[in-house]
Write a protein that holds these residues in place. Structure first.
Motif, mmCIF file in Angstrom:
data_model
loop_
_atom_site.group_PDB
_atom_site.id
_atom_site.type_symbol
_atom_site.label_atom_id
_atom_site.label_comp_id
_atom_site.label_asym_id
_atom_site.label_seq_id
_atom_site.Cartn_x
_atom_site.Cartn_y
_atom_site.Cartn_z
ATOM 1 N N ALA A 1 0.824 -1.212 0.000
ATOM 2 C CA ALA A 1 0.000 0.000 0.000
ATOM 3 C C ALA A 1 0.861 1.266 0.000
ATOM 4 N N ARG B 1 -7.617 2.527 -0.568
ATOM 5 C CA ARG B 1 -6.287 2.042 -0.948
ATOM 6 C C ARG B 1 -5.424 1.602 0.221
ATOM 7 N N PHE C 1 -5.555 -2.043 1.099
ATOM 8 C CA PHE C 1 -5.206 -3.115 0.150
ATOM 9 C C PHE C 1 -4.283 -4.148 0.787
ATOM 10 N N CYS C 2 -3.300 -3.690 1.601
ATOM 11 C CA CYS C 2 -2.311 -4.649 2.100
ATOM 12 C C CYS C 2 -2.899 -5.606 3.125
ATOM 13 N N LYS D 1 -13.334 1.795 -3.389
ATOM 14 C CA LYS D 1 -12.112 1.306 -4.045
ATOM 15 C C LYS D 1 -11.700 -0.080 -3.542
ATOM 16 N N LEU D 2 -11.949 -0.333 -2.273
ATOM 17 C CA LEU D 2 -11.566 -1.643 -1.729
ATOM 18 C C LEU D 2 -12.436 -2.751 -2.320
ATOM 19 N N ASP E 1 -13.723 -2.674 -5.343
ATOM 20 C CA ASP E 1 -13.208 -2.856 -6.708
ATOM 21 C C ASP E 1 -11.948 -3.721 -6.689
ATOM 22 N N TYR E 2 -11.079 -3.433 -5.710
ATOM 23 C CA TYR E 2 -9.814 -4.162 -5.583
ATOM 24 C C TYR E 2 -10.065 -5.646 -5.308
ATOM 25 N N ALA E 3 -10.956 -5.920 -4.362
ATOM 26 C CA ALA E 3 -11.262 -7.317 -4.029
ATOM 27 C C ALA E 3 -11.899 -8.021 -5.227
ATOM 28 N N SER E 4 -12.792 -7.317 -5.914
ATOM 29 C CA SER E 4 -13.434 -7.907 -7.099
ATOM 30 C C SER E 4 -12.397 -8.265 -8.151
ATOM 31 N N ALA E 5 -11.454 -7.335 -8.389
ATOM 32 C CA ALA E 5 -10.439 -7.537 -9.426
ATOM 33 C C ALA E 5 -9.550 -8.737 -9.097
ATOM 34 N N ARG E 6 -9.372 -9.015 -7.811
ATOM 35 C CA ARG E 6 -8.539 -10.147 -7.403
ATOM 36 C C ARG E 6 -9.365 -11.395 -7.107
#
Ligand code: MG
Ligand code: ZN
Length: 232
Positions: free
Chosen positions: A138, A168, A171-172, A185-186, A188-193
């Motif tokens: 992060a 953001r 994320f870590c 944003k978190l 979106d991040y989880a979805s992308a992964r």
């Protein structure tokens, strides 16, 4: 089970640091923000530079902080957790003084907080970052996974970790939580992964989902709420 929550944009409705900067810092703070977004500086460097730009006296700073509202369901959520002996803590890439003042205004100063630390005095503020970790994905002032024992420093905790966040700086830690609640944003991040998470808008939904995960019936929830109210 232990519950760890982000603060800005998760417990507080707005990002407290951004609000303070918009109100009390000179225009240079957005240039630093742009440099961070362009990956020219880390989030930690960005925030140290921005805090040094905060002007005004302490009364002006406190007035900004006193305008910050909490998520509509957070007070009920804390009461729900405390009635079940589930520890709630806050790990934030925000500022200790800001968070402490806002929590105290809502009678929540008992919650443990890990964050960056404001030092200096009005007109000459500086930020210390005792929880920064080189190599944190992060790049934040607070490496949330290290600060909560989920990476390095301390042995991994045995308790199931629930994490609630929005951005953001989360994320870590998000990938290391056993149960993740995410928005913005978190999410979106989880979805992308392809990481499973529970979406939420307010802590009312976090409470309802955790109660369901714990297999709690409505009658049990009502009894625990009554006990908690009697204990207060
Ligand atoms: Mg946040
Ligand atoms: Zn980290």
């Amino acid at each position: 089970m232990r519950i760890i929550c982000d603060f800005d944009g998760t417990i507080s409705r707005r990002d407290t640091t951004d609000l303070v900067l918009e109100t009390l810092a000179g225009p240079g703070w957005t240039e630093l923000e742009d440099q961070w977004l362009a990956a020219k500086i880390t989030a930690a460097e960005c925030m140290r530079g921005q805090v040094a730009l905060i002007g005004g006296d302490r009364a002006a700073l406190d007035a900004v902080l006193d305008s910050v509202e909490l998520d509509a369901g957070f007070l009920d959520f804390v009461a729900w957790c405390e009635a079940r002996d589930l520890p709630v803590s806050i790990v934030s890439d925000g500022v200790d003084y800001f968070i402490g003042r806002i929590l105290a205004r809502h009678g929540l100063e008992r919650l443990p907080v890990i964050s960056n630390e404001l030092v200096g005095e009005p007109g000459a503020w500086a930020l210390e970052q005792p929880w920064a970790e080189a190599g944190c994905a992060a790049g934040s002032g607070v490496c949330k996974c290290a600060a909560t024992g989920l990476r390095g420093r301390t042995p991994p905790p045995k308790a199931t970790t629930v994490y609630v966040g929005d951005g953001r700086s989360d994320f870590c830690i998000a990938g290391r939580a056993d149960i993740l609640f995410a928005k913005d944003k978190l999410a979106d991040y989880a979805s992308a992964r392809a990481q499973p998470y529970h979406p939420f808008e307010t802590f009312h939904e976090v409470t309802a989902t955790l109660a369901a995960l714990m297999g709690e019936t409505a009658a049990e929830a009502a009894l625990a709420a009554a006990r908690a109210a009697a204990a207060r």
